[in-house]
Design a protein around this motif. Structure first.
Motif, PDB file in Angstrom:
ATOM      1  N   THR A  61       0.846  -1.189   0.000  1.00  0.00           N
ATOM      2  CA  THR A  61       0.000   0.000   0.000  1.00  0.00           C
ATOM      3  C   THR A  61       0.885   1.243   0.000  1.00  0.00           C
ATOM      4  OG1 THR A  61      -1.784   1.179   1.162  1.00  0.00           O
ATOM      5  CG2 THR A  61      -0.229  -0.070   2.518  1.00  0.00           C
ATOM      6  N   GLU A  62       0.505   2.217  -0.825  1.00  0.00           N
ATOM      7  CA  GLU A  62       1.276   3.450  -0.975  1.00  0.00           C
ATOM      8  C   GLU A  62       0.313   4.603  -1.265  1.00  0.00           C
ATOM      9  OE1 GLU A  62       3.559   6.451  -1.148  1.00  0.00           O
ATOM     10  OE2 GLU A  62       4.459   4.513  -0.609  1.00  0.00           O
ATOM     11  N   ILE A  63       0.493   5.714  -0.552  1.00  0.00           N
ATOM     12  CA  ILE A  63      -0.447   6.821  -0.664  1.00  0.00           C
ATOM     13  C   ILE A  63      -0.142   7.750  -1.835  1.00  0.00           C
ATOM     14  CG2 ILE A  63       0.792   8.426   0.858  1.00  0.00           C
ATOM     15  CD1 ILE A  63      -2.009   9.083   2.092  1.00  0.00           C
ATOM     16  N   GLU A  64       1.127   7.816  -2.267  1.00  0.00           N
ATOM     17  CA  GLU A  64       1.503   8.726  -3.344  1.00  0.00           C
ATOM     18  C   GLU A  64       1.246   8.070  -4.705  1.00  0.00           C
ATOM     19  OE1 GLU A  64       2.320  11.759  -2.989  1.00  0.00           O
ATOM     20  OE2 GLU A  64       2.711  11.865  -0.844  1.00  0.00           O
ATOM     21  N   SER A  65       0.376   8.685  -5.504  1.00  0.00           N
ATOM     22  CA  SER A  65      -0.034   8.070  -6.766  1.00  0.00           C
ATOM     23  C   SER A  65       1.127   7.921  -7.751  1.00  0.00           C
ATOM     24  CB  SER A  65      -1.162   8.885  -7.405  1.00  0.00           C
ATOM     25  OG  SER A  65      -0.759  10.225  -7.632  1.00  0.00           O
TER      26      SER A  65
ATOM     27  N   ARG B 126      -1.851  -1.445  -3.649  1.00  0.00           N
ATOM     28  CA  ARG B 126      -3.067  -0.669  -3.478  1.00  0.00           C
ATOM     29  C   ARG B 126      -2.718   0.788  -3.214  1.00  0.00           C
ATOM     30  NH1 ARG B 126      -6.404  -4.942   0.458  1.00  0.00           N
ATOM     31  NH2 ARG B 126      -6.191  -6.741  -0.961  1.00  0.00           N
ATOM     32  N   GLY B 127      -3.248   1.678  -4.038  1.00  0.00           N
ATOM     33  CA  GLY B 127      -2.975   3.097  -3.874  1.00  0.00           C
ATOM     34  C   GLY B 127      -3.973   3.746  -2.938  1.00  0.00           C
TER      35      GLY B 127
ATOM     36  N   LEU C   6      -6.142  -1.339   3.652  1.00  0.00           N
ATOM     37  CA  LEU C   6      -5.877  -2.596   4.355  1.00  0.00           C
ATOM     38  C   LEU C   6      -7.061  -3.097   5.173  1.00  0.00           C
ATOM     39  CD1 LEU C   6      -2.197  -2.074   5.613  1.00  0.00           C
ATOM     40  CD2 LEU C   6      -2.988  -3.273   3.559  1.00  0.00           C
ATOM     41  N   VAL C   7      -8.232  -2.537   4.943  1.00  0.00           N
ATOM     42  CA  VAL C   7      -9.386  -2.937   5.764  1.00  0.00           C
ATOM     43  C   VAL C   7     -10.040  -4.221   5.264  1.00  0.00           C
ATOM     44  CG1 VAL C   7      -9.884  -0.588   6.509  1.00  0.00           C
ATOM     45  CG2 VAL C   7     -10.981  -1.463   4.442  1.00  0.00           C
ATOM     46  N   ASP C   8      -9.766  -4.638   4.039  1.00  0.00           N
ATOM     47  CA  ASP C   8     -10.468  -5.786   3.478  1.00  0.00           C
ATOM     48  C   ASP C   8      -9.547  -6.972   3.240  1.00  0.00           C
ATOM     49  OD1 ASP C   8      -9.052  -4.605   1.465  1.00  0.00           O
ATOM     50  OD2 ASP C   8     -10.620  -4.817  -0.059  1.00  0.00           O
ATOM     51  N   LEU C   9      -8.585  -7.174   4.108  1.00  0.00           N
ATOM     52  CA  LEU C   9      -7.718  -8.340   3.985  1.00  0.00           C
ATOM     53  C   LEU C   9      -8.515  -9.614   4.261  1.00  0.00           C
ATOM     54  CD1 LEU C   9      -4.545  -7.109   5.907  1.00  0.00           C
ATOM     55  CD2 LEU C   9      -4.869  -7.206   3.426  1.00  0.00           C
ATOM     56  N   THR C  10      -8.223 -10.640   3.510  1.00  0.00           N
ATOM     57  CA  THR C  10      -8.851 -11.934   3.752  1.00  0.00           C
ATOM     58  C   THR C  10      -7.762 -12.990   3.829  1.00  0.00           C
ATOM     59  OG1 THR C  10      -9.127 -12.324   1.378  1.00  0.00           O
ATOM     60  CG2 THR C  10     -10.972 -11.299   2.540  1.00  0.00           C
TER      61      THR C  10
END
Length: 225
Positions: free
Chosen positions: A113-117, A139-140, A147-151
């Protein structure tokens, strides 16, 4: 000495990226030193829009020895599902993906996961060039959303982002299997930034055993018990 990666093409890409990170290190370190003279690191507001803007195009890559250590840890526990918080340009994700690939388990994946596009775009290109893109789900956006939908169970987690380290761990923690490993960078040199993170680790209800390894800056290794 031969690299444990045993992948000359990948190693060439990684060396180029590490060199870019090395070239930026002096400028980045000087900027942090100047800022800490103005605002104490443990002061609210230290990590503001100005600092975010400065870091938006910086590599912020995991050191070579730490990254190789993570590769070996993932190999040793036969990691199949890995989470990385703070992917940046994808340097450490490449090591993690190589480990998942080499473990040769069905469904192996690194969830980054990375916030900078812009970093997301360049990281994905790096993954493609290395031939490891099919092992990485990048995931941007803000990790508190991505990270809320990890399975499924998580075997290994790397945290390379200090300001939201605790929220990242708290989100992933319910998915960590028994014996899963969490690695977190610079927990010694930036200890003032990790107060909430250590509170979470040291709360017995969260079921971790942890120690700071003597890599440069400190490298926290925690095990789900």
């Amino acid at each position: 000495m031969n690299s444990p990666l045993n992948d000359p093409g990948l190693e060439q890409i990684l060396e180029r990226l590490h060199q870019m990170s090395d070239d930026q290190a002096a400028v980045t370190n000087a900027a942090f030193e100047k800022r800490e003279q103005q605002i104490p690191i443990d002061t609210e507001g230290y990590y503001d829009d100005e600092l975010r803007s400065f870091l938006a195009d910086k590599m912020v890559a995991l050191d070579r020895d730490k990254a190789l250590f993570c590769y070996l840890l993932c190999r040793s526990i036969n990691a199949r599902r890995v989470v990385e918080a703070g992917t940046s340009y994808g340097v450490s994700a490449l090591y993690l993906a190589a480990a998942v690939r080499d473990n040769n388990l069905t469904g192996g994946i690194v969830i980054g996961t990375e916030i900078e596009s812009d970093k997301v775009r360049i990281a994905r290109e790096n993954f493609r060039k290395a031939g490891l893109h099919k092992y990485i789900d990048l995931r941007g956006g803000d990790l508190r959303h991505t990270l809320v939908d990890l399975t499924g169970p998580v075997d290994f987690m790397l945290i390379d982002i200090w300001e939201v380290a605790q929220p990242a761990l708290e989100l992933v923690s319910p998915h960590l299997r028994l014996g899963a490993i969490v690695a977190c960078d610079n927990t010694e040199v930036d200890i003032a930034e990790y107060g909430e993170y250590f509170e979470y680790l040291n709360d017995h209800r969260n079921r971790f055993k942890t120690m700071t390894l003597p890599f440069k800056g400190g490298f926290e290794i925690s095990v789900r018990i």
